[in-house]
Design an enzyme around this catalytic site. Sequence first.
Site, PDB file in Angstrom:
ATOM      1  N   ASP A 233      23.128  83.528  77.679  1.00 10.77           N
ATOM      2  CA  ASP A 233      23.496  82.535  76.666  1.00 10.77           C
ATOM      3  C   ASP A 233      24.712  81.777  77.165  1.00 10.77           C
ATOM      4  O   ASP A 233      25.777  82.364  77.377  1.00 10.77           O
ATOM      5  CB  ASP A 233      23.805  83.227  75.333  1.00 10.77           C
ATOM      6  CG  ASP A 233      23.875  82.258  74.164  1.00 10.77           C
ATOM      7  OD1 ASP A 233      24.105  81.051  74.396  1.00 10.77           O
ATOM      8  OD2 ASP A 233      23.719  82.706  73.011  1.00 10.77           O
TER       9      ASP A 233
ATOM     10  N   ARG B 104      26.016  79.032  75.548  1.00 11.73           N
ATOM     11  CA  ARG B 104      26.545  78.178  74.494  1.00 11.73           C
ATOM     12  C   ARG B 104      28.030  78.415  74.226  1.00 11.73           C
ATOM     13  O   ARG B 104      28.538  79.518  74.404  1.00 11.73           O
ATOM     14  CB  ARG B 104      25.755  78.397  73.201  1.00 11.73           C
ATOM     15  CG  ARG B 104      24.346  77.856  73.244  1.00 11.73           C
ATOM     16  CD  ARG B 104      23.548  78.233  72.021  1.00 11.73           C
ATOM     17  NE  ARG B 104      23.271  79.676  71.971  1.00 11.73           N
ATOM     18  CZ  ARG B 104      22.552  80.262  71.021  1.00 11.73           C
ATOM     19  NH1 ARG B 104      22.060  79.540  70.031  1.00 11.73           N
ATOM     20  NH2 ARG B 104      22.321  81.563  71.064  1.00 11.73           N
TER      21      ARG B 104
END
Length: 205
Positions: free
Chosen positions: A130, A132
Amino acid sequence: MENNMQLKRVAEAKLPTHWGDFLMVGFEELGSSNDHLALVLGDISGEMPVLARVHSECLTGDALFSQRCDCGFQLEAALAYIAKEGRGILLYHRQEGRNIGLLNKIRAYALQDKGADTVEANYQLGFNADERDFTLCADMLKLLGVNAVRLLTNNPHKLRILSQSGINITARVPLIVGNNPKNARYLATKATKMGHLLNSKINPL
């Protein structure tokens, strides 16, 4: 207002939808042309925690009705929940494919077609599971004047980053929708490898 904000509030307009009339607020990251969006319904001022959803951009799920993920289902459900409450915020966090971008997301899908799961595919492309940055979402909430939320999420990483960034999260509200045979492995991978909480219990925090 804090002087270490990573973005600025630049424009707003009304956005009528199937679920109600939202205020659409646009934000721009400082030092880049990247932009993000908030949909605000009702009066979000005051001390009462606001029902909020951080929804990361997913073109395939949100706009193209993909059943490989649960993103489009979650977007619609979150807007419906906010409309039912009559007050809330949906942050549209424009970091496609867990922030690897649309073309790399297609490459990741191709690897999944050959047997990799969603985490393995990211690793094979040279990314983390991930990528983000949820601190941007904390800044958006602060620019909207909101410091306390009930967060619609299954992702404990969002809870942790927003809390560390100064947002008071008073409860985690599950958002479990869109389960189907096409995304069963995807959801299982999110639970087993990314720690997503795929149960329907509302958790006071």
